[in-house]
Design a protein around this motif. Structure first.
Motif, mmCIF file in Angstrom:
data_model
loop_
_atom_site.group_PDB
_atom_site.id
_atom_site.type_symbol
_atom_site.label_atom_id
_atom_site.label_comp_id
_atom_site.label_asym_id
_atom_site.label_seq_id
_atom_site.Cartn_x
_atom_site.Cartn_y
_atom_site.Cartn_z
ATOM 1 N N UNK A 61 33.652 30.379 36.513
ATOM 2 C CA UNK A 61 33.876 31.829 36.385
ATOM 3 C C UNK A 61 32.810 32.615 37.153
ATOM 4 N N UNK A 62 33.253 33.639 37.870
ATOM 5 C CA UNK A 62 32.307 34.500 38.609
ATOM 6 C C UNK A 62 32.690 35.976 38.468
ATOM 7 N N UNK A 63 33.462 36.304 37.442
ATOM 8 C CA UNK A 63 33.870 37.701 37.234
ATOM 9 C C UNK A 63 34.742 38.219 38.372
ATOM 10 N N UNK A 64 35.477 37.318 39.021
ATOM 11 C CA UNK A 64 36.419 37.732 40.074
ATOM 12 C C UNK A 64 35.752 38.061 41.394
ATOM 13 N N UNK A 65 34.442 37.777 41.511
ATOM 14 C CA UNK A 65 33.741 38.211 42.726
ATOM 15 C C UNK A 65 33.217 37.051 43.566
ATOM 16 N N UNK A 66 33.597 35.800 43.225
ATOM 17 C CA UNK A 66 33.031 34.648 43.922
ATOM 18 C C UNK A 66 33.857 34.123 45.083
ATOM 19 N N UNK A 67 35.112 34.553 45.174
ATOM 20 C CA UNK A 67 36.007 33.997 46.201
ATOM 21 C C UNK A 67 35.734 34.658 47.545
ATOM 22 N N UNK A 68 35.572 33.835 48.590
ATOM 23 C CA UNK A 68 35.393 34.394 49.941
ATOM 24 C C UNK A 68 36.352 33.687 50.890
ATOM 25 N N UNK A 69 36.949 34.483 51.781
ATOM 26 C CA UNK A 69 38.037 33.983 52.615
ATOM 27 C C UNK A 69 37.696 34.227 54.082
ATOM 28 N N UNK A 70 38.022 33.238 54.928
ATOM 29 C CA UNK A 70 37.803 33.386 56.379
ATOM 30 C C UNK A 70 38.646 34.550 56.907
#
Ligand code: GLY
Length: 439
Positions: free
Chosen positions: A149-158
């Motif tokens: 879990x990262x509070x919805x802020x951990x995903x990073x996309x190319x």
């Protein structure tokens, strides 16, 4: 009937209202004193939502019949198991089942093992070197996701938050070394298209889908800027979205039903609560993530138009007797807009005073939901998270947007803002056009 609600955001304010509409007595446990929830409650406990034992004590003292758990953190911590141990049933999955949100590795492995359609290619790493080799050899755009879990802020996309493969590798190293959401990363193929959300009531085996919603994660108008927990959302009167067909919806609901079956087979426990599926619509829907709770803001799009008795739905979820006819929604469109402090998502201006003219908002026929604010000496102050949300409901998205926008003018303060474009015809048209290009 006495009901405990855990959580103190705008999502929980909407749940609190639904509980009160059913005529139940409300007891609430939350970290900040949400003025909207506090007003509706017989008694509140100000406590961090992951303090499961203290919340269980409060639940026992209050004599609640069951509990509704709003946020993911207490679910991942096992609050349902703790309350269950005290004889208090919950709307929310047990710890084992909450892994569908708390571990992206568990979720992808489950979909693969049970051959659930709509998944994405993926690989999981705890070694940054191996992950880098994989990224070099994969040859397609990717998303980097911390496992936990990262509070919805951990995903990073190319092509989005990550410029190129080198930045992706750097971020992988950072996640593993700094243990952002755990010390493992999931590398997924990048999904392209328009996102949509389906939330469903689940009683262990029956999955009853609610109207679809589209959230807006980006901080600024035109879907620009950094990602946030969600700046606002809309739904349409027919339960679909302007760029989604009925067969897309059926496909996505089938993915959710198969996942609930797989969870039962895998854990030998029944998933009871809300299942939230976030999909990317390309040629067909692809599952981006599951959440084990209502969405925030998406709860505010569906609960105000739920014409069935929410507490009865909760009881049927607990008993395992939920039917499609138990959850009926008004055929209305909704638009939800969040007011947030400047810098929200990267460094909020906390402690700013907001003035809220509740009476004027009511006169505009809009709904008001308090989120992460503090009420001190009758004054509402911002914290580091979202402050409050306004929802318009009407026959069309356009009318609902106008109601929300005119009501939000009655919330004033120096260092706050909202996205004026959410739910507007222009932004929706852009989404329709971008969908045409993908399909
Ligand atoms: N709206 C995104 C979430 O609730 O996680």
């Amino acid at each position: 009937m006495k009901v405990l609600l855990v959580g103190g955001g705008a999502r929980e304010h909407a749940i609190a209202e639904a509980i009160k509409r059913s005529g139940a007595e409300l007891f609430a446990a939350m970290k900040n004193r949400n003025p909207g929830i506090a007003r509706l409650s017989e008694k509140i406990l100000l406590e961090h939502e992951t303090e499961t034992k203290k919340i269980a004590e409060f639940a026992k003292e209050s004599g609640v019949d069951f509990a509704v758990i709003g946020p993911e953190a207490p679910l991942a911590e096992g609050i349902v198991d703790v309350l269950g141990g005290e004889g208090i049933p919950c709307v929310g999955p047990a710890k084992k089942l909450a892994r569908i949100e708390a571990s992206k590795e568990f979720m992808r492995n489950l979909m693969q093992k049970y051959k659930i359609p709509g998944s994405l290619e993926y690989a999981v790493f705890d070694d940054a070197g191996e992950a880098s080799e994989f990224i070099d050899s994969y040859g397609k755009p990717i998303a980097v996701k911390p496992v936990g879990l990262t509070g919805g802020k951990g995903v990073k996309v190319i092509g989005d938050q990550l410029k190129d493969l080198e930045e992706a590798k750097k971020y992988v190293r950072e996640v593993i070394e700094k243990k952002i959401g755990g010390d493992r990363v999931v590398i997924e193929e990048k999904a392209v298209g328009e996102e949509f959300t389906i939330q469903a009531f689940v009683d262990g085996s029956h999955v009853i889908a609610m109207p679809m919603v589209q959230d807006h994660k980006r901080a600024f108008e035109g879907d620009a800027g950094h990602n946030t927990g969600g700046m606002g959302s809309y739904s349409d009167s027919n339960g679909l979205l302007p760029f989604v067909t009925e067969s897309d919806r059926e496909y996505a609901v089938e993915v959710m039903k198969k996942t609930v079956d797989a969870l039962r087979r895998e854990t030998r426990e029944e998933y009871k609560g809300i299942l939230y599926g976030q999909f990317m619509l390309g040629k067909e829907p692809r599952l981006i993530e599951f959440n084990c709770r209502f969405g925030d803001p998406e709860a505010m799009n569906v609960l105000p138009i739920l014409s069935s008795d929410f507490v009865k739905i909760c009881q049927k979820i607990i008993d395992g007797t939920l039917k499609e006819r138990d959850a009926v929604f008004e055929k209305k469109a909704t638009v939800c807009k969040y007011v947030v402090p400047e810098g929200y998502g990267i460094g909020s201006r906390a402690g700013e005073i907001i003035s809220v003219d509740e009476e004027a908002i009511r006169r505009k026929r809009a709904l008001l939901y308090y989120a992460a604010v503090n009420e001190e000496n009758g004054k509402i102050c911002t914290t580091s998270s979202r402050s409050l949300a306004v929802v318009g409901t009407a026959g069309s998205i356009e009318e609902a947007e106008k109601i929300a926008e005119s009501a939000i003018a009655n919330i004033t303060g120096e260092h706050i803002y909202h996205r004026r474009d959410i739910g507007t015809k222009a932004l929706i048209q852009r989404k329709i056009e971008s969908m045409k290009a993908v399909r």
